[in-house]
Design an enzyme around this catalytic site. Structure first.
Site, mmCIF file in Angstrom:
data_model
loop_
_atom_site.group_PDB
_atom_site.id
_atom_site.type_symbol
_atom_site.label_atom_id
_atom_site.label_comp_id
_atom_site.label_asym_id
_atom_site.label_seq_id
_atom_site.Cartn_x
_atom_site.Cartn_y
_atom_site.Cartn_z
ATOM 1 N N ASN A 16 0.876 -1.172 0.000
ATOM 2 C CA ASN A 16 0.000 0.000 0.000
ATOM 3 C C ASN A 16 0.910 1.218 0.000
ATOM 4 O O ASN A 16 1.495 1.557 1.016
ATOM 5 C CB ASN A 16 -0.895 -0.024 1.250
ATOM 6 C CG ASN A 16 -1.747 1.224 1.362
ATOM 7 O OD1 ASN A 16 -1.855 1.997 0.413
ATOM 8 N ND2 ASN A 16 -2.349 1.423 2.528
ATOM 9 N N TRP A 17 1.012 1.841 -1.164
ATOM 10 C CA TRP A 17 1.943 2.972 -1.290
ATOM 11 C C TRP A 17 1.389 4.245 -0.663
ATOM 12 O O TRP A 17 2.110 5.226 -0.523
ATOM 13 C CB TRP A 17 2.273 3.224 -2.776
ATOM 14 C CG TRP A 17 3.027 2.113 -3.440
ATOM 15 C CD1 TRP A 17 3.658 1.068 -2.832
ATOM 16 C CD2 TRP A 17 3.246 1.938 -4.854
ATOM 17 N NE1 TRP A 17 4.251 0.245 -3.765
ATOM 18 C CE2 TRP A 17 4.006 0.767 -5.017
ATOM 19 C CE3 TRP A 17 2.864 2.649 -5.983
ATOM 20 C CZ2 TRP A 17 4.394 0.304 -6.282
ATOM 21 C CZ3 TRP A 17 3.248 2.193 -7.236
ATOM 22 C CH2 TRP A 17 4.012 1.025 -7.374
ATOM 23 N N LYS A 18 0.117 4.228 -0.327
ATOM 24 C CA LYS A 18 -0.547 5.414 0.241
ATOM 25 C C LYS A 18 -0.304 6.632 -0.656
ATOM 26 O O LYS A 18 -0.239 6.488 -1.871
ATOM 27 C CB LYS A 18 -0.082 5.651 1.680
ATOM 28 C CG LYS A 18 -0.157 4.389 2.528
ATOM 29 C CD LYS A 18 0.026 4.641 3.985
ATOM 30 C CE LYS A 18 0.044 3.310 4.722
ATOM 31 N NZ LYS A 18 0.044 3.457 6.175
ATOM 32 N N HIS A 102 -9.552 0.918 4.756
ATOM 33 C CA HIS A 102 -8.266 1.118 5.434
ATOM 34 C C HIS A 102 -8.473 2.046 6.633
ATOM 35 O O HIS A 102 -9.288 2.965 6.586
ATOM 36 C CB HIS A 102 -7.249 1.717 4.456
ATOM 37 C CG HIS A 102 -5.860 1.703 5.005
ATOM 38 N ND1 HIS A 102 -5.404 2.647 5.891
ATOM 39 C CD2 HIS A 102 -4.834 0.829 4.823
ATOM 40 C CE1 HIS A 102 -4.152 2.371 6.224
ATOM 41 N NE2 HIS A 102 -3.786 1.267 5.595
ATOM 42 N N GLU A 104 -6.866 4.451 7.732
ATOM 43 C CA GLU A 104 -6.683 5.886 7.465
ATOM 44 C C GLU A 104 -7.923 6.484 6.806
ATOM 45 O O GLU A 104 -8.252 7.643 7.030
ATOM 46 C CB GLU A 104 -5.414 6.100 6.609
ATOM 47 C CG GLU A 104 -4.161 5.853 7.450
ATOM 48 C CD GLU A 104 -2.964 5.339 6.696
ATOM 49 O OE1 GLU A 104 -2.912 5.454 5.463
ATOM 50 O OE2 GLU A 104 -2.053 4.794 7.358
ATOM 51 N N GLU A 174 -5.510 -5.317 10.364
ATOM 52 C CA GLU A 174 -4.487 -4.306 10.597
ATOM 53 C C GLU A 174 -4.755 -3.590 11.913
ATOM 54 O O GLU A 174 -5.557 -2.644 11.954
ATOM 55 C CB GLU A 174 -4.496 -3.281 9.459
ATOM 56 C CG GLU A 174 -4.261 -3.872 8.095
ATOM 57 C CD GLU A 174 -3.663 -2.829 7.161
ATOM 58 O OE1 GLU A 174 -2.546 -3.042 6.705
ATOM 59 O OE2 GLU A 174 -4.312 -1.797 6.923
ATOM 60 N N GLY A 180 2.251 1.982 10.637
ATOM 61 C CA GLY A 180 3.156 3.123 10.495
ATOM 62 C C GLY A 180 3.844 3.525 11.787
ATOM 63 O O GLY A 180 4.473 4.577 11.865
ATOM 64 N N SER A 220 3.336 -2.472 10.165
ATOM 65 C CA SER A 220 4.803 -2.467 10.309
ATOM 66 C C SER A 220 5.472 -3.788 9.937
ATOM 67 O O SER A 220 6.446 -4.203 10.573
ATOM 68 C CB SER A 220 5.201 -2.035 11.721
ATOM 69 O OG SER A 220 4.737 -0.727 11.979
ATOM 70 N N GLY A 241 2.742 -1.247 4.240
ATOM 71 C CA GLY A 241 2.803 0.165 3.895
ATOM 72 C C GLY A 241 4.242 0.591 3.642
ATOM 73 O O GLY A 241 4.792 0.392 2.557
ATOM 74 N N GLY A 242 4.867 1.151 4.653
ATOM 75 C CA GLY A 242 6.201 1.754 4.533
ATOM 76 C C GLY A 242 7.211 0.887 3.795
ATOM 77 O O GLY A 242 7.911 1.371 2.887
HETATM 78 C C1 PEP Z 1 -0.854 -0.130 5.877
HETATM 79 O O1 PEP Z 1 -0.922 1.019 5.514
HETATM 80 O O2 PEP Z 1 -1.731 -0.900 5.512
HETATM 81 C C2 PEP Z 1 0.256 -0.550 6.736
HETATM 82 C C3 PEP Z 1 0.210 -1.710 7.295
HETATM 83 O O3 PEP Z 1 1.309 0.344 6.898
HETATM 84 P P1 PEP Z 1 2.751 0.033 7.568
HETATM 85 O O4 PEP Z 1 3.251 -1.251 6.987
HETATM 86 O O5 PEP Z 1 3.595 1.210 7.203
HETATM 87 O O6 PEP Z 1 2.516 -0.092 9.047
#
Ligand code: PEP
Length: 257
Positions: A16-18, A102, A104, A174, A180, A220, A241-242
């Protein structure tokens, strides 16, 4: 490609590049994933910002292991909804999946499970695969209510689908406190929740449906922890994500099954 979207119980590494990357960076990252040796039984999904989707679909169309996802879609079919993107538009450019619910979107855009269910209906009506996200905030976990919370998210959304429709959903658990933040759920915490989710699906739709659903962990995930988390019995992969923004890290995660 279309059929592969709905294969039963896949190993999935989803990124997920956001709201990150320029167009040039997105194309470079996409190409490096296409060039990567993806294990035979692993499926990779790249969740890109909207402006890049058409190009990424074009770049990825001959690769049967790499799929493209949007990060949201509208709850409406079409019309006067300025700024929104319809599921049909995504379908028409070759997008395979859409990430819905999600945390966010829930937090910053006040998305409820009722709204998310409407988006799921739109996505499925256009034959898009859905990655449905659920998960609890820190205070809910600290109060010991995390399982009840996630079950209530499920019952207000995907548990309202019929068996054929829920069978096509990929669930991403999640925990919000792990997204994040650098904090990861322990493999045991992930397994506990994934098992609860699968049992909840089984109680309503039976074991065959429940055992066919892929449940991803998100929060994470990185090369250092992916193997242990993916090794849990009810964890079928990750929504990342990251670490999905760095081709080396995401490449290692893809190899962690
Ligand atoms: C996400 O945005 O779905 C996520 C899990 O982010 P991260 O891996 O950065 O915690």
């Amino acid at each position: 490609l279309q059929d592969k979207k709905y294969q039963m119980r896949n190993k999935i590494a989803a990124g997920n590049w956001k709201m990150n990357l320029t167009f040039a960076e997105a194309k470079t990252l996409n190409q490096s994933i296409l060039d990567h040796q993806i294990p035979q039984d692993v499926k990779v999904i790249l969740g890109s910002p909207f402006p890049y989707l058409a190009q990424l679909c074009e770049l990825s169309k001959n690769n049967d292991k790499v799929f493209v996802a949007a990060q949201d879609c509208s709850a409406h079919g079409k019309g006067a909804y300025t700024g929104e993107t319809a599921a049909q538009m995504l379908q028409s450019i070759g997008v395979d999946y859409v990430i819905l619910g999600h945390s966010e979107r829930r937090q910053y855009h006040k998305e409820s499970d009722t709204l998310i269910l409407e988006k799921i209906h739109q996505a499925q009506s256009q034959d898009l695969g859905v990655i449905y996200c659920c998960g609890e905030a820190l205070e809910i976990r600290e109060a010991g209510n995390h399982v009840a919370h996630v079950k209530s998210q499920l019952s207000e959304s995907i548990l309202k689908l019929d068996a054929a429709a829920i069978s096509k959903i990929v669930i991403a658990y999640e925990p919000v406190w792990a997204i994040g933040t650098g904090k990861t759920a322990s493999p045991e915490q992930a397994q506990e929740m994934h098992h609860e989710i699968r049992n909840t699906v089984a109680a309503q739709y039976g074991d065959e449906v429940a055992n066919g659903i892929s449940i991803l962990y998100g929060g994470s995930v990185k090369p250092a922890n992916a193997k242990e988390i993916f090794g849990q019995a009810d964890v079928d992969g990750g929504l990342v994500g990251g670490a999905s923004l760095k081709s080396e890290d995401f490449g290692e995660i893809i190899q962690s099954f």
